[in-house]
Enzyme design. Structure first.
Site, mmCIF file in Angstrom:
data_model
loop_
_atom_site.group_PDB
_atom_site.id
_atom_site.type_symbol
_atom_site.label_atom_id
_atom_site.label_comp_id
_atom_site.label_asym_id
_atom_site.label_seq_id
_atom_site.Cartn_x
_atom_site.Cartn_y
_atom_site.Cartn_z
ATOM 1 N N ASN A 97 31.846 33.578 35.762
ATOM 2 C CA ASN A 97 31.802 32.446 34.828
ATOM 3 C C ASN A 97 32.457 31.192 35.413
ATOM 4 O O ASN A 97 32.767 30.248 34.684
ATOM 5 C CB ASN A 97 32.475 32.829 33.492
ATOM 6 C CG ASN A 97 33.953 33.199 33.676
ATOM 7 O OD1 ASN A 97 34.487 33.116 34.771
ATOM 8 N ND2 ASN A 97 34.597 33.593 32.591
ATOM 9 N N ASP B 227 47.694 35.229 40.456
ATOM 10 C CA ASP B 227 47.719 35.695 39.071
ATOM 11 C C ASP B 227 48.171 37.149 39.003
ATOM 12 O O ASP B 227 48.261 37.837 40.019
ATOM 13 C CB ASP B 227 46.330 35.521 38.420
ATOM 14 C CG ASP B 227 45.180 35.980 39.310
ATOM 15 O OD1 ASP B 227 45.437 36.709 40.292
ATOM 16 O OD2 ASP B 227 44.031 35.634 39.017
ATOM 17 N N HIS C 296 35.438 31.052 36.879
ATOM 18 C CA HIS C 296 36.909 30.977 36.815
ATOM 19 C C HIS C 296 37.527 31.067 38.209
ATOM 20 O O HIS C 296 36.952 31.645 39.124
ATOM 21 C CB HIS C 296 37.501 32.014 35.848
ATOM 22 C CG HIS C 296 37.561 33.425 36.324
ATOM 23 N ND1 HIS C 296 37.024 34.475 35.615
ATOM 24 C CD2 HIS C 296 38.125 33.987 37.415
ATOM 25 C CE1 HIS C 296 37.260 35.598 36.251
ATOM 26 N NE2 HIS C 296 37.917 35.344 37.356
#
Ligand code: GLP
Length: 240
Positions: free
Chosen positions: A136, A67, A138
């Site tokens: 969370n 990313d 991800h």
């Protein structure tokens, strides 16, 4: 998915670097998927040491990073490109020509993402994909969602992810958007290694390993992968 609980981040780095070194020694032109964040840093340190001892060469590998932030210069200290050159690529013999990043400043995000997908396919897919996990759940920047994503896409970062990553930005302001590989890209890797260290990851590890498989916890998809290894330290595994 195979979950291994080890004592601490150092032991995890030993195990993970060994898998990567063995993978590259068997296939020198391996395609490696790399992650950023604090979790893989001890592993990168051991890969650099192995390179310096002459036990590892990365000159023939092709790399794809998971990313990248949108809207910050590629050479900004906070970019994931800078991170990888500072922690691994610039300290080993990785060929900069074989390094791939999503371009967070591309004029057309959709075209950029399709192009990245094409590059992964043309490289023959990813042999080993390294991952961290967000608090969370991800992976990459695949935030909790109503559906599992497939190929790379542009994402709006959640407040919780921006809070976690604000420590890397001097003014505390994290970009609102990022480009990320999809969960499908990650799942198509032949081998996946996820590293979870520290107490802040304990809920994510519990949901990933013991909750239902749901895009609300993108990391839970790894339970469907035939060769996914999750390394957690005692703190990250404390709720299991
Ligand atoms: C970021 C990255 C993820 C990374 C996660 C965890 O959001 N996009 O790829 O896995 O943070 O980071 P850390 O390892 O610093 O906890």
């Amino acid at each position: 998915m195979d979950l291994k609980v080890l004592e601490d981040a150092g032991q995890i780095a030993q195990a993970v670097s060994q898998i990567i070194i063995e993978g590259v020694s068997k296939k020198s032109n391996s395609v490696l998927g790399f992650a950023t964040g604090a979790s893989p840093v001890p592993t990168y340190e051991l890969l650099v040491r192995a390179y310096k001892r002459g036990e590892l060469s990365l000159k023939d590998v092709t790399t794809f990073n998971l990313d990248e932030y949108c809207g910050i210069p590629a050479d900004a200290p906070q970019s994931y490109r800078s991170f990888m050159f500072e922690n691994l690529f610039g300290l080993t013999d990785v060929d900069p020509e074989k390094v791939n990043f999503l371009n967070g400043n591309a004029p057309d995000y959709e075209a950029e993402c399709l192009d990245y997908e094409g590059k992964i396919v043309r490289a023959g897919g990813i042999d080993i994909q390294l991952l961290g996990v967000g608090t969370n759940g991800h992976i990459g920047f695949n935030e909790p969602s109503d559906f599992f994503t497939d190929i790379p896409f542009a994402v709006t970062l959640t407040e919780s992810t921006k809070r976690s990553n604000s420590k890397y930005f001097p003014d505390g302001r994290v970009p609102d958007y990022a480009l990320t590989m999809g969960v499908g890209d990650i799942m198509r890797a032949r081998k996946i290694i996820l590293i979870a260290t520290g107490e802040s990851k304990k809920n994510a590890v519990k949901t990933m390993a013991e909750g239902i498989i749901t895009p609300q916890c993108p990391a839970s998809a790894l339970r469907l992968h035939p060769d996914a290894l999750v390394f957690a330290d005692r703190d990250a595994a404390s709720l299991l």
